[in-house]
Scaffold this motif. Structure first.
Motif, PDB file in Angstrom:
ATOM      1  N   PHE A 175     -43.756  42.393  -6.968  1.00 15.20           N
ATOM      2  CA  PHE A 175     -44.216  41.855  -5.687  1.00 15.20           C
ATOM      3  C   PHE A 175     -43.097  41.727  -4.643  1.00 15.20           C
ATOM      4  CE2 PHE A 175     -43.316  38.011  -8.241  1.00 15.20           C
ATOM      5  CZ  PHE A 175     -42.418  37.363  -7.406  1.00 15.20           C
ATOM      6  N   ILE A 176     -41.874  42.100  -5.002  1.00 13.18           N
ATOM      7  CA  ILE A 176     -40.753  41.987  -4.058  1.00 13.18           C
ATOM      8  C   ILE A 176     -40.522  43.326  -3.361  1.00 13.18           C
ATOM      9  CG2 ILE A 176     -38.276  41.591  -3.828  1.00 13.18           C
ATOM     10  CD1 ILE A 176     -38.442  39.531  -5.993  1.00 13.18           C
ATOM     11  N   GLN A 177     -40.608  43.299  -2.026  1.00 17.67           N
ATOM     12  CA  GLN A 177     -40.374  44.493  -1.230  1.00 17.67           C
ATOM     13  C   GLN A 177     -38.893  44.664  -0.901  1.00 17.67           C
ATOM     14  OE1 GLN A 177     -43.057  45.413   2.111  1.00 17.67           O
ATOM     15  NE2 GLN A 177     -41.248  45.495   3.446  1.00 17.67           N
ATOM     16  N   GLU A 178     -38.219  43.549  -0.572  1.00 14.93           N
ATOM     17  CA  GLU A 178     -36.796  43.587  -0.222  1.00 14.93           C
ATOM     18  C   GLU A 178     -36.179  42.233  -0.549  1.00 14.93           C
ATOM     19  OE1 GLU A 178     -33.869  44.618   3.616  1.00 14.93           O
ATOM     20  OE2 GLU A 178     -36.062  44.709   3.811  1.00 14.93           O
ATOM     21  N   ALA A 179     -34.924  42.255  -0.990  1.00 20.10           N
ATOM     22  CA  ALA A 179     -34.221  41.016  -1.333  1.00 20.10           C
ATOM     23  C   ALA A 179     -32.824  41.044  -0.748  1.00 20.10           C
ATOM     24  CB  ALA A 179     -34.163  40.840  -2.853  1.00 20.10           C
ATOM     25  N   ASN A 180     -32.351  39.877  -0.326  1.00 23.91           N
ATOM     26  CA  ASN A 180     -31.002  39.709   0.212  1.00 23.91           C
ATOM     27  C   ASN A 180     -30.390  38.508  -0.491  1.00 23.91           C
ATOM     28  OD1 ASN A 180     -28.673  39.649   1.667  1.00 23.91           O
ATOM     29  ND2 ASN A 180     -29.617  39.315   3.662  1.00 23.91           N
ATOM     30  N   VAL A 181     -29.396  38.754  -1.350  1.00 28.86           N
ATOM     31  CA  VAL A 181     -28.822  37.709  -2.194  1.00 28.86           C
ATOM     32  C   VAL A 181     -27.507  37.214  -1.600  1.00 28.86           C
ATOM     33  CG1 VAL A 181     -27.967  37.161  -4.511  1.00 28.86           C
ATOM     34  CG2 VAL A 181     -29.923  38.710  -4.230  1.00 28.86           C
ATOM     35  N   TYR A 182     -27.296  35.910  -1.645  1.00 33.65           N
ATOM     36  CA  TYR A 182     -26.091  35.293  -1.091  1.00 33.65           C
ATOM     37  C   TYR A 182     -25.845  33.962  -1.795  1.00 33.65           C
ATOM     38  CZ  TYR A 182     -29.847  33.042   1.612  1.00 33.65           C
ATOM     39  OH  TYR A 182     -30.980  32.382   1.979  1.00 33.65           O
TER      40      TYR A 182
END
Length: 556
Positions: free
Chosen positions: A442-449
């Motif tokens: 279900f995840i289209q895009e992720a940005n990890v920080y």
């Protein structure tokens, strides 16, 4: 008589004035002088090794100490004392097992996947006595990263005490003809060979010194894996030169054989193995090894074992170091957190920060401080280098650490840059976490920080994600996914749902504003979730839950 007395008085006054000036302006002058003398002496020893092609390695030094002080405590673990002779003889047993089996030869690489325990050191020393290079594997890494590590260092043998953690990838190891040895008396896996039962029967006599002998300081002795900005772990090549330099640290700073060194850090890190254990050997001292770091037991252990030396890095404390610029060249340069890159002037060169300002730590590469690179890929090595920093043609090693220098020239760690941050003493590669999150349907895009949590060192993982239009967010599914595919320190504690991602001018994901906004539900528009182990799911982050996290009522 009057002239003579006046001259003496003037001389004494002059000496006193110089002493006062030295104390006020150069308070560490004599300490620096004594340190410099020690470093020059040790450097001369290394030059002799280079000229004569007869290198006295760390294991050679350990054998010397075992012969000189056999009954002296070398290692204390969970209240049990092991002498230099105990560890030397047990490592001989390990070496003789493999020598009799004929499965290893001088120059082979062997991977080691073990927790902190005395046998970690015995296996390490035993393999080095056979002339093998040993690859220390991070016990937190998962299957895909573990297979990648083997490809990097070329190991065909694995010694492990965490056999249960290999259930999923054991068939892959066997298909690749990797020999697996377990630190057990027996195993339910017929393809896995056991070591403890064979060590009990093996001889404790020394193996031939010629097996471990080396003529080059630049020969590899260890591979230590570190997570960098490229996602997967990289194998840092540790030569005999680097290991000898690291082992001399405590001695150079005034340590002696009367010291007791406390090592709560994981042995697969260079701080614990090269500096901690290696430093203990060089001094002929004693070390106290912990299975894992415990804040509640730390000072009690120090009092119980009369600890005189301990290392503090990362989340243990802010790691401080004071290195004289005539010996070890480093520079702090301005770093643009928004653009995620060093600041360069109109001529294209980097700029030094002012005293007290935070900057990117760079180390100049040269004959006195070479960089041997990472095993397996020149591209990975090149990515860690910065060229044309201050003048055309120069080269610097990019540590990826943001640090600051105070008025007395002490330097302290502030943060990590780019696609990594530190949490629970480990470097977290955001690219690797992003890749794992991208596998969720279900995840289209992720940005990890990473975000700061008051009262905690380092930064906790957080991910801003866009949910696919045809799907819904599932906290339970995401919890199960990160639990299975990510080590504990790399799992995002917080999730932030967004409809779009902010990008930089060069089409990279923008992290600065996300980091700055943190995880406060009262100031962030949009759903926030928290990794809740009691619910085994990502649960909505409410104001009440947020307050309990800040109050330290939630275990992170």
């Amino acid at each position: 008589m009057f002239f003579s007395l006046g001259s003496v008085t003037a001389l004494v006054a002059g000496i006193f004035a110089l002493h006062v000036v030295q104390k006020l302006c150069f308070p560490y002058f004599w300490k620096d002088v004594f340190y410099l003398v020690k470093v020059i002496r040790y450097g001369a020893r290394l030059e002799i090794f280079k000229i004569t092609s007869k290198v006295v390695t760390i294991i050679d030094r350990f054998v010397q100490q075992a012969e000189r002080i056999p009954t002296k405590p070398f290692l204390i673990y969970e209240g049990i004392t092991y002498t230099y002779q105990d560890i030397n003889e047990r490592s001989n047993k390990l070496a003789n097992v493999f020598l009799e089996q004929g499965t290893l030869k001088k120059g082979d690489s062997v991977a080691l996947l073990m927790n902190n325990e005395p046998d970690f050191i015995c296996v390490w020393f035993g393999l080095i006595k056979l002339g093998c290079a040993v690859a220390f594997l991070n016990t937190n890494i998962k299957s895909r990263s573990l297979l990648h590590c083997f490809n990097c260092c070329g190991a065909k043998t694995l010694v492990v005490d965490l056999l249960d953690s290999l259930e999923d990838i054991l068939p892959s190891f066997l298909e690749d003809n990797i020999s697996v040895w377990a630190m057990k008396n027996e195993s339910s896996h017929t393809e896995v060979q056991t070591l403890l039962d064979k060590m009990d029967k093996a001889s404790d006599k020394p193996t031939p010194p010629a097996l471990r002998a080396t003529t080059s300081l630049k020969a590899a002795t260890l591979y230590i894996f570190t997570s960098g900005t490229t996602g997967l772990p990289k194998a840092a090549v540790i030569t005999h030169l680097q290991s000898l330099k690291a082992a001399a640290g405590f001695w150079a700073y005034g340590g002696s054989e009367d010291d007791v060194v406390y090592i709560p850090l994981p042995l697969y890190h260079s701080a614990a193995s090269l500096i901690g254990v290696g430093g203990t050997i060089e001094m002929g001292a004693t070390c106290v090894l912990k299975k894992k770091f415990s804040a509640s037991q730390f000072w009690n252990d120090c009092r119980k074992y009369d600890v005189t030396i301990f290392q503090y890095i990362g989340e243990l404390c802010r790691y401080l170091c004071n290195q004289p610029k005539l010996l070890f060249k480093y520079d702090l340069v301005r770093y643009d957190m928004v653009r995620d890159e060093p600041v360069r002037n109109s001529q294209g060169f980097c700029q030094h920060v002012n005293k007290g300002e935070t900057g990117l730590l760079l180390s100049k590469i040269g004959a006195s401080s070479p960089f041997f690179g990472y095993a397996g890929s020149k591209q990975l090595t090149e990515k860690k280098l910065m060229r044309n920093v201050f003048v055309k043609g120069d080269a610097y090693f990019n540590t990826g650490d943001l640090m600051a220098e105070d008025a007395e020239d002490f330097i302290c760690f502030k943060d990590r840059v780019g696609d990594t941050f530190r949490w629970k003493g480990e470097n977290v590669a955001t690219t690797e976490v992003t890749e794992v999150l991208g596998l969720v349907d279900f995840i289209q895009e992720a940005n990890v920080y990473g975000v700061e949590i008051p009262g905690n060192e380092g930064r906790a993982g957080m991910a801003a994600i866009i949910v696919r239009p045809e799907c819904e967010f599932s906290g339970k599914k995401l919890f199960d996914h990160v639990l299975n595919d990510l080590p504990g320190y790399a799992r995002p504690l917080f999730i932030r749902l967004q409809e779009s991602m902010e990008m930089t001018g060069t089409f990279k994901q923008q992290k600065f504003n996300l980091v700055k906004s943190g995880f406060n539900p009262s100031t962030i528009c949009g759903p926030l979730y928290f990794l809740d182990f009691s619910e085994k799911s990502y649960v909505p982050l409410t104001n009440t839950l947020y307050s309990s996290i800040l109050a330290g009522e939630r275990k992170l």
